[in-house]
Design a protein around this motif. Structure first.
Motif, PDB file in Angstrom:
ATOM      1  N   GLY A 185       0.697  -1.593   0.249  1.00  0.00           N
ATOM      2  CA  GLY A 185      -0.307   0.125  -0.027  1.00  0.00           C
ATOM      3  C   GLY A 185       0.818   1.185   0.380  1.00  0.00           C
ATOM      4  N   THR A 188      -0.686  -1.221  -3.950  1.00  0.00           N
ATOM      5  CA  THR A 188      -1.496   0.484  -4.828  1.00  0.00           C
ATOM      6  C   THR A 188      -1.705   1.260  -4.779  1.00  0.00           C
ATOM      7  OG1 THR A 188      -2.225   0.673  -2.096  1.00  0.00           O
ATOM      8  CG2 THR A 188      -3.162  -1.134  -2.907  1.00  0.00           C
ATOM      9  N   TYR A 222      -6.835   1.727  -5.559  1.00  0.00           N
ATOM     10  CA  TYR A 222      -7.115   1.787  -4.167  1.00  0.00           C
ATOM     11  C   TYR A 222      -8.819   2.259  -4.283  1.00  0.00           C
ATOM     12  CZ  TYR A 222      -5.925   6.765  -4.207  1.00  0.00           C
ATOM     13  OH  TYR A 222      -5.129   8.049  -4.542  1.00  0.00           O
ATOM     14  N   ALA A 261       2.512  -8.447   3.257  1.00  0.00           N
ATOM     15  CA  ALA A 261       1.589  -6.910   2.569  1.00  0.00           C
ATOM     16  C   ALA A 261       3.029  -6.082   3.535  1.00  0.00           C
ATOM     17  CB  ALA A 261       0.579  -6.787   3.042  1.00  0.00           C
ATOM     18  N   ASP A 290       2.219  -2.730   4.779  1.00  0.00           N
ATOM     19  CA  ASP A 290       1.665  -0.779   4.516  1.00  0.00           C
ATOM     20  C   ASP A 290       2.406   0.440   4.876  1.00  0.00           C
ATOM     21  OD1 ASP A 290      -0.267   1.494   5.524  1.00  0.00           O
ATOM     22  OD2 ASP A 290      -2.019  -0.358   5.577  1.00  0.00           O
ATOM     23  N   HIS A 302       1.834   3.676   4.395  1.00  0.00           N
ATOM     24  CA  HIS A 302       0.483   4.978   4.858  1.00  0.00           C
ATOM     25  C   HIS A 302       0.106   5.052   6.318  1.00  0.00           C
ATOM     26  CE1 HIS A 302       0.367   6.517   0.533  1.00  0.00           C
ATOM     27  NE2 HIS A 302       1.855   6.473   0.939  1.00  0.00           N
ATOM     28  N   THR A 336      -2.968   2.125   7.985  1.00  0.00           N
ATOM     29  CA  THR A 336      -3.390   0.819   8.289  1.00  0.00           C
ATOM     30  C   THR A 336      -4.308  -0.149   7.046  1.00  0.00           C
ATOM     31  OG1 THR A 336      -5.466   1.683   9.723  1.00  0.00           O
ATOM     32  CG2 THR A 336      -3.236   1.160  10.303  1.00  0.00           C
ATOM     33  N   ASP A 337      -4.607   0.956   6.294  1.00  0.00           N
ATOM     34  CA  ASP A 337      -5.662   0.898   5.247  1.00  0.00           C
ATOM     35  C   ASP A 337      -5.281  -1.244   4.799  1.00  0.00           C
ATOM     36  OD1 ASP A 337      -7.750   2.511   5.738  1.00  0.00           O
ATOM     37  OD2 ASP A 337      -7.320   3.760   3.699  1.00  0.00           O
ATOM     38  N   THR A 338      -4.436  -0.882   4.179  1.00  0.00           N
ATOM     39  CA  THR A 338      -3.426  -2.007   3.575  1.00  0.00           C
ATOM     40  C   THR A 338      -3.310  -3.185   5.066  1.00  0.00           C
ATOM     41  OG1 THR A 338      -2.545  -1.030   1.665  1.00  0.00           O
ATOM     42  CG2 THR A 338      -1.425  -3.003   2.542  1.00  0.00           C
ATOM     43  N   VAL A 339      -3.961  -3.420   5.648  1.00  0.00           N
ATOM     44  CA  VAL A 339      -3.629  -4.298   6.392  1.00  0.00           C
ATOM     45  C   VAL A 339      -4.764  -5.254   6.704  1.00  0.00           C
ATOM     46  CG1 VAL A 339      -3.362  -4.233   8.908  1.00  0.00           C
ATOM     47  CG2 VAL A 339      -1.430  -3.126   8.081  1.00  0.00           C
ATOM     48  N   ILE A 397       2.699  -9.092   7.357  1.00  0.00           N
ATOM     49  CA  ILE A 397       2.650  -8.021   7.184  1.00  0.00           C
ATOM     50  C   ILE A 397       2.893  -6.960   8.343  1.00  0.00           C
ATOM     51  CG2 ILE A 397       0.614  -6.394   7.532  1.00  0.00           C
ATOM     52  CD1 ILE A 397      -1.862  -8.675   7.754  1.00  0.00           C
ATOM     53  N   THR A 403       3.660  -2.835   8.995  1.00  0.00           N
ATOM     54  CA  THR A 403       3.923  -1.483   8.907  1.00  0.00           C
ATOM     55  C   THR A 403       4.772  -0.603   8.973  1.00  0.00           C
ATOM     56  OG1 THR A 403       3.115  -1.241  11.341  1.00  0.00           O
ATOM     57  CG2 THR A 403       1.618  -1.522   9.671  1.00  0.00           C
TER      58      THR A 403
END
Length: 331
Positions: A175, A199, A218, A237, A239, A241, A243-246, A259, A261
């Motif tokens: 993301g 995304t 996205y 994954a 992320d 930016h 937490t949206d991609t999480v 995952i 971040t």
């Protein structure tokens, strides 16, 4: 602001006006780009165990303006007024203090010095860290503008990918793939053989493809669009930016331990930052750039006098590639 630097020389000494200036971008109040000013400051000298770098280029990162946006955030980074600005730099060693080993006058270097890199000179510890300053030798085939983009984004990407421990069997969802950290992360992932889905906005699709990424817009329906790519299940994954991609990764069945971040923290999900990168991470990245295996898109360069405009462009988060202050460029 400082007078335009035209690079004219002193015939008696052979030095250039650029050599004799000591400009620095300073904040005299915390806030947005409007608080940034260019000042002449007292010349700094390399002390014992230190080197001084004549900065030729300074790359910008989101952390630069985030951590100076208000007094509370600045205090968490140990910053108080007046303070400098910018962290990434590249340049040439022009002083070596007593006991500073590993460097010689004239060495090309790149690195990081927390919130003080946008300046004609920066003094750092020869064996330092991001706060005291850290420098690495610049490969011959890497120019200074590119080298000035590597330290923060490159080390952050390397640290995050070390958490995920990717291999050729992985499909990685990123993301914010086109951002400053993203351009490093997606290429480093591809180098180890992983497939990468990134995304972004529809307008960024071609940019992402140029980095070897499968682009996905996205927003609503992103999970269906990822599945429609039909390249296998997402196994990891990143992320970049928030937490949206999480949340998307979890919905796709990716376990929390795969995952990572960098800009938020969630229970059970590993987080990474550049301080976690391995000791050889940046040298490896610089060597990949020198070998042509990793490309750093440069979105724009600005003279130091245009620091406010440069930060406004970088802070808008729509720029594709890195923004760099070129200290050899006249304003």
């Amino acid at each position: 602001m400082h007078e335009q630097n035209d690079g004219t020389g002193d015939p008696a000494t052979g030095s250039t006006r650029r050599d004799r200036t000591n400009r620095a971008v300073l904040l005299e109040a915390f806030g947005g780009p409007e608080t940034l000013v260019v000042r002449e400051v007292a010349e700094t000298q390399a002390g014992p165990g230190q080197i001084r770098v004549r900065v030729t280029a300074a790359g910008l990162n989101p952390m630069d303006w985030v951590m100076t946006s208000d007094p509370e955030t600045a205090a968490r980074f140990g910053l108080s007024l007046p303070c400098g600005f910018g962290t990434d730099f590249a340049g040439v060693v022009d002083q070596v203090g007593a006991g500073a080993i590993g460097y010689a006058t004239g060495d090309r270097v790149f690195g990081a010095a927390l919130s003080r890199s946008v300046a004609d000179h920066v003094v750092i510890d020869a064996q330092g860290d991001i706060v005291a300053g850290v420098a690495h030798h610049t490969p011959d085939d890497v120019d200074d503008v590119t080298a000035a983009t590597l330290a923060i984004a490159g080390s952050t990407a390397a640290a995050a990918l070390a958490v995920l421990d990717l291999g050729p069997e992985d499909v990685l969802l990123v993301g914010g793939a086109g951002g400053g950290v993203g351009v490093f992360a997606v290429q480093l992932a591809a180098i180890v053989g992983a497939r990468v889905i990134g995304t972004g906005s529809p307008a960024s699709a071609e940019h992402l493809r140029s980095l070897g990424v499968e682009p996905v817009a996205y927003g609503d329906g992103v999970i269906d669009r990822i599945r429609d790519l039909d390249i296998g299940p997402v196994t990891a994954a990143l992320d970049l930016h928030g937490t949206d991609t999480v949340r998307v990764a979890r919905d796709l069945g990716v376990p929390d331990q795969r995952i990572c971040t960098i800009a938020a923290q969630l229970d059970g999900v590993p987080a990474a930052n550049g301080a976690n990168a391995g000791p050889a991470a940046l040298e490896n990245i610089a060597d990949l750039v020198a070998a042509g295996r990793l490309r750093v898109p440069i979105a724009a360069t600005f003279p130091i006098e245009d620091i406010r405009e440069a930060v406004e462009l970088q802070a808008a988060r729509h720029v594709r590639g890195k923004v760099v202050i070129d200290l050899l460029r006249a304003g």
